[in-house]
Structures are given as structure tokens and as C-alpha cells.
Design an enzyme around this catalytic site. Structure first.
Site, PDB file in Angstrom:
ATOM      1  N   GLU A 119       0.859  -1.182   0.000  1.00  0.00           N
ATOM      2  CA  GLU A 119       0.000   0.000   0.000  1.00  0.00           C
ATOM      3  C   GLU A 119       0.897   1.234   0.000  1.00  0.00           C
ATOM      4  O   GLU A 119       1.959   1.248   0.626  1.00  0.00           O
ATOM      5  CB  GLU A 119      -0.899   0.020   1.227  1.00  0.00           C
ATOM      6  N   PHE A 120       0.467   2.273  -0.715  1.00  0.00           N
ATOM      7  CA  PHE A 120       1.233   3.512  -0.814  1.00  0.00           C
ATOM      8  C   PHE A 120       0.488   4.638  -0.122  1.00  0.00           C
ATOM      9  O   PHE A 120      -0.736   4.788  -0.272  1.00  0.00           O
ATOM     10  CB  PHE A 120       1.450   3.881  -2.283  1.00  0.00           C
ATOM     11  N   ILE A 122       1.140   8.945   0.829  1.00  0.00           N
ATOM     12  CA  ILE A 122       2.005  10.117   0.666  1.00  0.00           C
ATOM     13  C   ILE A 122       1.409  11.302   1.391  1.00  0.00           C
ATOM     14  O   ILE A 122       0.180  11.435   1.498  1.00  0.00           O
ATOM     15  CB  ILE A 122       2.220  10.444  -0.833  1.00  0.00           C
ATOM     16  N   GLY A 132       3.355  19.894  -8.425  1.00  0.00           N
ATOM     17  CA  GLY A 132       3.806  18.704  -9.114  1.00  0.00           C
ATOM     18  C   GLY A 132       4.769  17.844  -8.332  1.00  0.00           C
ATOM     19  O   GLY A 132       5.184  16.786  -8.819  1.00  0.00           O
ATOM     20  N   ASN A 162     -11.741  13.733  -3.498  1.00  0.00           N
ATOM     21  CA  ASN A 162     -10.402  14.321  -3.573  1.00  0.00           C
ATOM     22  C   ASN A 162      -9.877  14.183  -5.006  1.00  0.00           C
ATOM     23  O   ASN A 162      -8.911  13.470  -5.292  1.00  0.00           O
ATOM     24  CB  ASN A 162      -9.464  13.623  -2.583  1.00  0.00           C
ATOM     25  N   ALA A 165      -6.077  14.856  -5.905  1.00  0.00           N
ATOM     26  CA  ALA A 165      -5.174  13.756  -5.583  1.00  0.00           C
ATOM     27  C   ALA A 165      -5.304  12.633  -6.598  1.00  0.00           C
ATOM     28  O   ALA A 165      -4.308  12.049  -7.031  1.00  0.00           O
ATOM     29  CB  ALA A 165      -5.464  13.238  -4.181  1.00  0.00           C
ATOM     30  N   TYR A 169      -2.267  11.076  -8.828  1.00  0.00           N
ATOM     31  CA  TYR A 169      -1.905   9.663  -8.812  1.00  0.00           C
ATOM     32  C   TYR A 169      -1.933   9.077 -10.230  1.00  0.00           C
ATOM     33  O   TYR A 169      -1.068   8.263 -10.589  1.00  0.00           O
ATOM     34  CB  TYR A 169      -2.871   8.883  -7.915  1.00  0.00           C
ATOM     35  N   LYS A 171      -1.370  10.658 -13.032  1.00  0.00           N
ATOM     36  CA  LYS A 171      -0.183  11.148 -13.741  1.00  0.00           C
ATOM     37  C   LYS A 171       1.068  10.367 -13.348  1.00  0.00           C
ATOM     38  O   LYS A 171       1.987  10.201 -14.146  1.00  0.00           O
ATOM     39  CB  LYS A 171       0.025  12.640 -13.454  1.00  0.00           C
TER      40      LYS A 171
END
Length: 217
Positions: A119-120, A122, A132, A162, A165, A169, A171
Site C-alpha cells: 500500500e502507498f 504520501i 507537481g 479528492n 489527488a 496519482y 499522472k
């Protein structure tokens, strides 16, 4: 990406440190393992615990993560010691667009080694959002996940409202995989959580790791 959640000459890629290397990190001369044009990933640092804590208490971030209460600095400091002993992969994100690398956020991979996934998560400081850096840092984290940790898939959850966000993600290389209905809250209203994933077999972003370790033919 606040919830997700730019320019200078591209530095020479720096290979990740091996576990046997001793990394001495100071705010004046931070060790940065991976570099892109605008940002880098370096060590998760106990001396930055108050900085991490201040970012985490930002109201926009609390809303984006669906948390409902702030945390005390004392509790965060105690939690830091537990995090440093764990197996999760945590990076400090550095802004490289100024003269000196500046801590800008945290990127985390929570691996399930048995199935080669993670799982990520940030977090960016409020002063660097919408530039960016979140997208660039996410690409670096995926690069590390697929080329160093040898994961086959990385996934995340993000609240459906959201949209900023979600675009960031996408991109960076994530795709929408589905939704968990009515699993969260956004500004007091029930909302879905969007599940997104990125596969090693589909990762097409330029790697900063493979050129650094490639040997001449």
C-alpha cells in the site's frame, strides 16, 4: 498529495544505499537516495519528527485522509520509534527546486512481502502542494518499489471527492481499480473510497535506478 495529496538541471541519478552502508543524515547535508528533476527521496529522520507532526495536523490533510482528530506531538514522537523499528519503507520527500534540499513530505510503502504488493501513502507539507512534487515523488516511490523492493503491484486508497489527488496519482502511473462504497467521510459527508493500483509490468515512467546500475554491453 494533501492530501495527495517545478525547475532546475537534472542531477545525476544516485543509486539507493545498501543496508550495509551507514547513512549519516543531517539537515545541512541530507542523504538523498533517489533524485528526479524537482524532488528526491531520502531517509526517514527522527530529527524531523516535529516537522512531520506539523504537516499531519494540517486540516486539509486531516480531511483528505478521513482522520477526525489531531495527534499530540508527544504521541507522534512515541510512534516514531515504533515506525523506525518496523518493516515499512518510509522516505522523506525533498524539494530540489531551491539552492538547498528542503524537506517537503513523506512517502511510505507498506509491503506485504508474501504476495509482493504494498500500500502507498504520501503526505506533502502545505507550502509545496499544487506544484507537481507529489506526482514526481510518487513516480520515484514506484520506481523504488518495482526496481529495488521487487514488488509486482502497489495500491492506494483515496477519498472519491479528492479529485486533485486522484489526477496526481493517475499522472504518476496509478489507475482506478474500483471503489469501496461509503467507506469514508469528506467534509462531514459520507463518500466512497477509490482504490487505485500500479503494476510493475505496466510501469513506463523513466527509471532513475536502472541507468544507475546498468553496465556497458
Amino acid at each position: 498529495m494533501a492530501t495527495t495529496s517545478p525547475n532546475c538541471p537534472r542531477p545525476t541519478p544516485t543509486p539507493p544505499c545498501s543496508p550495509s552502508e551507514t547513512a549519516i543524515t543531517s539537515s545541512a547535508d541530507p542523504i538523498i537516495w533517489l533524485r528526479a528533476k524537482t524532488c528526491g527521496l531520502g531517509a526517514y529522520r527522527t530529527d524531523l519528527v516535529e516537522t512531520y507532526w506539523r504537516w499531519e495536523q494540517d486540516p486539509a490533510l486531516l480531511v483528505g485522509y478521513g482522520r477526525q482528530a489531531p495527534e499530540s506531538l508527544e504521541a507522534r514522537t512515541e510512534g516514531m520509534a515504533h515506525q523506525q523499528r518496523g518493516e515499512n519503507i518510509r522516505f522523506t520527500i525533498y524539494d530540489l527546486t531551491s539552492d538547498e534540499p528542503t524537506p517537503a513530505g513523506v512517502a511510505t510503502l507498506l509491503p506485504e512481502h508474501g504476495v509482493r504488493t504494498a500500500e502507498f501513502v504520501i503526505m506533502l507539507g502545505p507550502e509545496v502542494r499544487s506544484r507537481g512534487l507529489g506526482t514526481a515523488a510518487t513516480r520515484l516511490a514506484l520506481d523504488y518499489a518495482f526496481h529495488v523492493t521487487n514488488l509486482r503491484m502497489v495500491w492506494l486508497k483515496v477519498l472519491a471527492p479528492n479529485t486533485g489527488a486522484i489526477r496526481a496519482y493517475e499522472k504518476a502511473g496509478f489507475q482506478k481499480a474500483g471503489a469501496i462504497r461509503q467507506a469514508g467521510y469528506w467534509l462531514g459527508q459520507v463518500c466512497d473510497e477509490v482504490v487505485m493500483d500500479a503494476l510493475a509490468s505496466e510501469f513506463s515512467a523513466p527509471s532513475v535506478i536502472t541507468p544507475a546500475v546498468a553496465t556497458p554491453a
